[in-house]
Structures are given as structure tokens and as C-alpha cells.
Design an enzyme around this catalytic site. Structure first.
Site, short mmCIF file in Angstrom:
data_model
loop_
_atom_site.label_atom_id
_atom_site.label_comp_id
_atom_site.label_asym_id
_atom_site.label_seq_id
_atom_site.Cartn_x
_atom_site.Cartn_y
_atom_site.Cartn_z
N ASP A 152 0.83 -1.20 0.00
CA ASP A 152 0.00 0.00 0.00
C ASP A 152 0.86 1.25 0.00
O ASP A 152 1.59 1.52 0.96
CB ASP A 152 -0.90 -0.02 1.24
CG ASP A 152 -1.90 1.13 1.27
OD1 ASP A 152 -1.98 1.87 0.29
OD2 ASP A 152 -2.60 1.26 2.30
N ASP A 354 -2.46 6.33 -5.86
CA ASP A 354 -2.70 5.43 -4.74
C ASP A 354 -2.88 4.00 -5.24
O ASP A 354 -3.73 3.75 -6.10
CB ASP A 354 -3.95 5.89 -3.97
CG ASP A 354 -4.23 5.04 -2.74
OD1 ASP A 354 -3.26 4.64 -2.06
OD2 ASP A 354 -5.40 4.79 -2.45
#
Length: 476
Positions: A152, A354
Site C-alpha cells: 500500500d 494510490d
């Protein structure tokens, strides 16, 4: 002499034509060839029975890991009992993540979560802590235990579930890590600088338990992990081993992580994995997210194997003080035609990239322009009702192929990134195939370049150089 001159003129004309500068008709023909994709509709609905196809980049680069779809053919954890989330759930969780990101950037979230040599890890596809995330396998401890971790770019602290589960642990496929079985495990003191760094990495200050540092991290969907901050040996590949990596050993964990062992934090804080391995990799890593669940991509640390065709854009200042990597979007084109969008539409809210957001979000005015141009180019196909956050959908029943316009993003610094054909559509069923973008609810909310749009691209994060880069065909 005249013959030679004529021959020379013919050669010059041929060269000009070959470079696309001949007649208007030739130019138009060339333009139409590159301003659309014709794709097999069956490729939007890959069979779950297909064999796993491994990324050559991940297999051939020393500092590379295979990236897999969390619920796909290639995943180590597909036999976990948890069922694969449906599209509606994926999009619901995606919106929860987006809301959390926007809250963080606007400082509205009081319990804020901070969300060379080379090493490649294969990336597999999993979504916001339950459906759209991608997974790699990392060896942890001595002897090493291979554990599947969501990676992430919007989080800093790496953590895994650990024995004993003091309150609750969610279900994971691999055995839960037992620190007492590892000779290289050490708790971190609550008086250490690492413990005092937790507030910037997690949004919560470290606390003490018998002089040992305790961390707590909560995510936008109310998932959380609480446990001891510790140091441990991390093995990416046999030649890429790191002692003393700070990570969270979680004894109380809950949420939508089912199946995986934890999370690999690739954000910008000093406790993130790229920052802790900066002496080796200079805060450089890259990945390619696979286009379907039967393929692997790669997560590569360091500069080895990075494409020479990468186009870089500077990391913007909008995300300073957060985990995120900011971008400056300056334009979008559809079918080779740049949309008329005022520069302030993008510059006022800013943007970021992201790995955990599924569907890209755009400022309302930018999305309206994209939607209008895309629908105009798709006039041969029947419109149908939208689903969840996706409002521009088509009924492709009866078609074997679909021709869609190209979509390109323009970033500051001159980088132009054409999306892969799989980065434009999101398919529910043949009668409901949608444009894979959504508009933000407010002009002030940041745009987010999500992971559907990143599929098959090589995405390069150069933390030391303050830039992010893109290149096509990144998984091969």
C-alpha cells in the site's frame, strides 16, 4: 542531373509520408489507428480456471517480487474460506477509502492514519482491505516465514498478525507468525526514536507496556491493528535480506484483511519500508499491476530493470506531511483530443496516486468533460444504467469486440501517460460495462489516480528524486 534531383525529391517525399506528415488523409488514417483500442469482450471476463501466467520481470529481476490479485488464480491465499467480494462491495469499500484519504488531506480526521540496488516482488490483485488490493509474499523472521502482504503506497507502517492473539485476529491463510519462534525478533523500547516516530507513521503516538513500544493503527473502513513495535529480519529474495526492519507485530487485529497476513507500507514516512531500506534502494521502487487475476505483475525495489521509456513527473506538494505521493494533473485527452478543462480545476484540489484506490476519482468538472467526450465516441453502443459510483455504462450484449477511445493523462513536467485498454472499462456483465472513472462530490477534493488505471503500466516511485514515472507494458 535532373533524374537524380527527381529521385532525391521522391525519397524526401517518402520519408515525410512515413513520418506521418504526408496528406491530410494519411494523417487522419494514422490518427484513427492510434486513437482507439479494439478489444475482445471476453478479455473483460477472464475465466477463473485459467492457469497462472508469471511476470517475466518479477522472475528475472533479483530485487523483484511477484504481485498477484488477492482472489486470483496466482494467489497463495485463494483457498482461504473468505468469499470473493462482489463488485458492489468492492466499490463500497473503495468509496470508504477515498473518503478517508480526502479527510486526511483536509485534516478533518482527528484519529489520523498515515495512511542503488534492486529487488522485485511479484504483485497480486486484492480491494480496499478486502477487495481491490494487491499482494506480495515476503519472508519474515529466522527461520523465515513466507507471508502474503497487501502492499500500500498510502500507508507507512508494515505490520503482520502475531501470536498470541490477545483479543482477536482475523482469519488468514498462512500460519500466524509466532515471534518466540524467531531468533532475530526484538521488541522496540518505548523510549526509542522509532517509538516516537509512530505518530507521523500511524497518526497515533506509541504507548508503553513493560517498557516495550505499543502501536495502534486504524484505517478508513474501521479496520485496525494493535500490537508491539518490533525489529525483524525481512527476506525479499535470497540475495535481498534486511536485518532490523521496524514493523508492527499485531496481537489485536480486525477488519477486511481476511486471508492475508498483514500489510507492507510503501508510503513516504521514515518508518515505511522504502525509507528503511534507502541505503540499498535509495527509496526507489516500481510495480506493474496485472491486468487480470490469472497473471502476476511485479513489485521491484531499486532501479534494476526500470524501462528506459519511463516518463517522470515531480511529486507535488499537496501531499507533504502525509504518506501519499502527490501528482500534478494538467490535462486529459480522449481519442487523441485534449479536453477543454480550466487548469484550476486540477490545480486547486491537487491529485495523488494510490495503489489501494480502485477507481480513479476526478474533480467534478473534469469528470463531466471526460464522460461527455467518452460517450460521444461510444455512440455506436447502447447506454444502460449505472452501478454504484459508476454512472456511464453500456450494454454490449451481442458484440464480440468493442472499440473504445484512448484515454491519456498529462502531468506536470511533460509526462503524457496513455492508459492501457484494461484501464478504461470496468465490467460487471456483458450488459453492463462501465467507464472506470468517477467524479468527486466536491471541487475541493483531490483527484486520485487509482489502480484500475495503473494496470499494465510500469509505475516508478523515486522518493529520493522526488518524482513518479510511468511506462507502458510494465509487467513483461
Amino acid at each position: 542531373m535532373s533524374f537524380n534531383r527527381n529521385l532525391l525529391n521522391i525519397i524526401i517525399i517518402l520519408c515525410v509520408c512515413l513520418n506521418g506528415d504526408c496528406s491530410d488523409g494519411a494523417q487522419e488514417k494514422q490518427r484513427s489507428a492510434i486513437d482507439s483500442h479494439t478489444i475482445q469482450l471476453s478479455s473483460l471476463f477472464p475465466s477463473s480456471s485459467l492457469p497462472c501466467v508469471l511476470s517475466t520481470r518479477a522472475s528475472n529481476t533479483k530485487s523483484s517480487l511477484h504481485v498477484t490479485h488477492r482472489h486470483g488464480t496466482c494467489s497463495r491465499i485463494t483457498s482461504a474460506k473468505a468469499k470473493t467480494p462482489d463488485h458492489a462491495e468492492i466499490l463500497r469499500l473503495d468509496q470508504a477509502r477515498v473518503n478517508s484519504i480526502h479527510s486526511k488531506l483536509s485534516n478533518k480526521l482527528t484519529d489520523r492514519v498515515r495512511q542503488s540496488k534492486s529487488t522485485d516482488l511479484p504483485a497480486k490483485d486484492g480491494s480496499t482491505y478486502g477487495s481491490g488490493n494487491y499482494v506480495v509474499t515476503v519472508g519474515i523472521g529466522t527461520p523465515k516465514h513466507d507471508l502474503s502482504l497487501i502492499f500500500d503506497t498510502g500507508s507507512d507502517l508494515t505490520w503482520i498478525q502475531c501470536e498470541p492473539c490477545v483479543r482477536t485476529c482475523y482469519s488468514q491463510k498462512e500460519p500466524i507468525f509466532n515471534p518466540s519462534s524467531s531468533s532475530s525478533y526484538h521488541n522496540v523500547s518505548c523510549s526509542s526514536t522509532e517509538c516516537s516516530s509512530l505518530s507521523s507513521a500511524t497518526g497515533n503516538s506509541g504507548t508503553c507496556s513493560a517498557s516495550n513500544c505499543v502501536y495502534g493503527i486504524q484505517y478508513g473502513d474501521q479496520s485496525f491493528s494493535v500490537g508491539f513495535l518490533a525489529k525483524e529480519k525481512f527476506t525479499l529474495t535470497s540475495s535481498n535480506v534486511f536485518d532490523g526492519i521496524n514493523f508492527g507485530c499485531g496481537e489485536n487485529n480486525q477488519g477486511l484483511f481476511t486471508g492475508v497476513a498483514g500489510l507492507l507500507g510503501l508510503g513516504r514516512d521514515k518508518l515505511s519500508f522504502p525509507s528503511q531500506t534507502a541505503a540499498t534502494y535509495n527509496k526507489i521502487f516500481s510495480y506493474c499491476l496485472p491486468s487480470s487475476a490469472s497473471y502476476t505483475g511485479h513489485l521491484t525495489f531499486g532501479s534494476n530493470g526500470i524501462s528506459r521509456s519511463v516518463k517522470f513527473t515531480p511529486i507535488s506538494t499537496i501531499t507533504d506531511g502525509t504518506s501519499f505521493y502527490g501528482l500534478d494533473i494538467v490535462g486529459i485527452s480522449v481519442g487523441g483530443q485534449k479536453l477543454v478543462i480550466a487548469p484550476t480545476v486540477f490545480s486547486t484540489p491537487g491529485a495523488l496516486i494510490d495503489s489501494g484506490t480502485v477507481i480513479s476519482r476526478l474533480p467534478p468538472k473534469a469528470y463531466a468533460a471526460l464522460r461527455s467526450a467518452f460517450k460521444a465516441k461510444m455512440s455506436n453502443y447502447k447506454n444502460t444504467s449505472g452501478v454504484s459510483i459508476l454512472d456511464t455504462c453500456f450494454d454490449l450484449t451481442g458484440f464480440k469486440t468493442v472499440t473504445i477511445p484512448t484515454v491519456s493523462f498529462y502531468f506536470s513536467g511533460g509526462a503524457v501517460v496513455e492508459l492501457g485498454s484494461k484501464g478504461i472499462l470496468y465490467a460487471f456483465k456483458m450488459s453492463q460495462v462501465c467507464l472506470a472513472f468517477a467524479g468527486n462530490s466536491d471541487d475541493s477534493n483531490a483527484a486520485i489516480f487509482g489502480n484500475v488505471q495503473q494496470q499494465t503500466l510500469e509505475v516508478v516511485y523515486d522518493g529520493a528524486g522526488g518524482r513518479v514515472g510511468f511506462a507502458p507494458n510494465g509487467c513483461s
